[in-house]
Design a protein around this motif. Structure first.
Motif, short mmCIF file in Angstrom:
data_model
loop_
_atom_site.label_atom_id
_atom_site.label_comp_id
_atom_site.label_asym_id
_atom_site.label_seq_id
_atom_site.Cartn_x
_atom_site.Cartn_y
_atom_site.Cartn_z
N LEU A 1 0.83 -1.21 0.00
CA LEU A 1 0.00 0.00 0.00
C LEU A 1 0.86 1.26 0.00
O LEU A 1 0.51 2.26 -0.64
N ASP B 1 0.48 4.05 -2.72
CA ASP B 1 0.21 5.44 -2.35
C ASP B 1 1.27 6.37 -2.92
O ASP B 1 0.96 7.49 -3.35
N ARG C 1 1.53 3.62 7.03
CA ARG C 1 1.03 2.29 6.72
C ARG C 1 1.56 1.26 7.71
O ARG C 1 0.83 0.35 8.13
N SER D 1 -8.64 -0.67 8.77
CA SER D 1 -8.52 0.26 7.64
C SER D 1 -7.43 -0.20 6.68
O SER D 1 -7.54 -0.01 5.46
N ARG E 1 -9.07 -2.83 4.61
CA ARG E 1 -10.06 -2.22 3.72
C ARG E 1 -9.38 -1.51 2.54
O ARG E 1 -9.79 -1.66 1.39
N ASP E 2 -8.33 -0.76 2.83
CA ASP E 2 -7.62 -0.05 1.77
C ASP E 2 -6.94 -1.03 0.82
O ASP E 2 -6.86 -0.78 -0.39
N TYR E 3 -6.47 -2.13 1.38
CA TYR E 3 -5.83 -3.14 0.53
C TYR E 3 -6.82 -3.74 -0.46
O TYR E 3 -6.56 -3.84 -1.65
N SER F 1 -9.51 -2.43 -1.51
CA SER F 1 -9.86 -1.38 -2.46
C SER F 1 -8.79 -1.26 -3.54
O SER F 1 -9.10 -1.13 -4.73
#
Length: 259
Positions: free
Chosen positions: A80, A84, A181, A191, A194-196, A198
């Motif tokens: 991530l 990012d 991160r 989170s 969840r972000d992963y 996504s």
């Protein structure tokens, strides 16, 4: 996290230099080993990482946390952070491919091209003095790649994607994203998961999961960096996969995300 940059010319691999510093006691938490080129750069499953001189970011970060980190969480966090970082550099169509390859998808092409690879390692981990090395290879300035590499899979670079980034700019973006991160592994794992999901675009998509137990098809329902990956097939048949045994996750083409 305080970063200290250790610069190398041509080395075997930045991760080997990082591990050597841990072994001789000179390493500090947050050390970043950066090389102009590597002769033995490597990725997952022993694959070679092509490391042409002056064209990519070849970096390995030393982590010496006070407590042991989740291996799966660190793998996800590192992926991530790179995802990012390239977004910060202006690349908007990057995604993550299991477990943490950064890829670029073209809406007009079902294939994807690999932009970056991440390899998280530890050797002889002592829970009383944990250590990790996060090795990152990010293609930045390349305009072409060896035919042998292209025969294995499609690859790309920030330059080929129209992103006017420098290697130093990519390093700055990476060290700007990584601490948050990594902190989330313990402070906000939900989170992070969840972000992963996504970033992979796999949530509620029909996928094929390959693990040491064979292959299983279903829809990804959830991910917990400690509890595993939950995949359902039908209303009642669900399986939970420990993340360390998952070898590959591929979306089944033609399937649409379920709202």
């Amino acid at each position: 996290m305080q970063f200290r940059t250790i610069r190398h010319g041509t080395v075997d691999s930045t991760s080997e230099r990082a591990f050597a510093s841990i072994a001789d006691g000179s390493a500090r938490h947050g050390d970043v080993h950066v090389a102009d080129a590597q002769t033995a750069g490597r990725g997952r499953q022993g694959r070679r990482w092509h490391s042409s001189s002056g064209e990519g970011l070849y970096a390995s970060i030393v982590l010496l946390p006070e407590v042991e980190l989740s291996a799966a969480g660190l793998t996800i966090a590192a992926g991530l952070a790179v995802h990012d970082a390239v977004a910060r550099l202006g690349l908007k169509n990057a995604a993550l491919d299991w477990p943490n390859d950064v890829i670029v998808r073209d809406v007009n092409d079902p294939t994807s091209a690999k932009l970056a690879g991440i390899l998280v390692e530890t050797r002889g981990l002592d829970p009383r003095a944990p250590h990790y090395v996060v090795g990152i290879g990010l293609n930045v300035l390349q305009r072409e790649f060896p035919e042998q590499l292209l025969s294995e899979r499609a690859v790309t670079s920030l330059r080929l994607c129209g992103c006017d980034a420098t290697i130093e700019g990519a390093l700055d973006a990476l060290v700007g994203e990584l601490p948050g991160r990594i902190d989330a592994i313990r402070s906000d794992p939900k989170s992070l998961a969840r972000d992963y999901l996504s970033a992979t675009g796999l949530l509620r998509r029909r996928v094929r999961v390959r693990s040491g137990e064979g292959a299983f098809e279903g829809r990804i329902e959830s991910l917990d960096i400690h509890g595993g990956l939950v995949v359902t097939n039908g209303d009642t048949h669900a399986r939970t996969f420990a993340l360390e045994i998952v070898r590959e996750i591929t979306a089944i083409r033609g399937d649409e995300e379920v709202e």
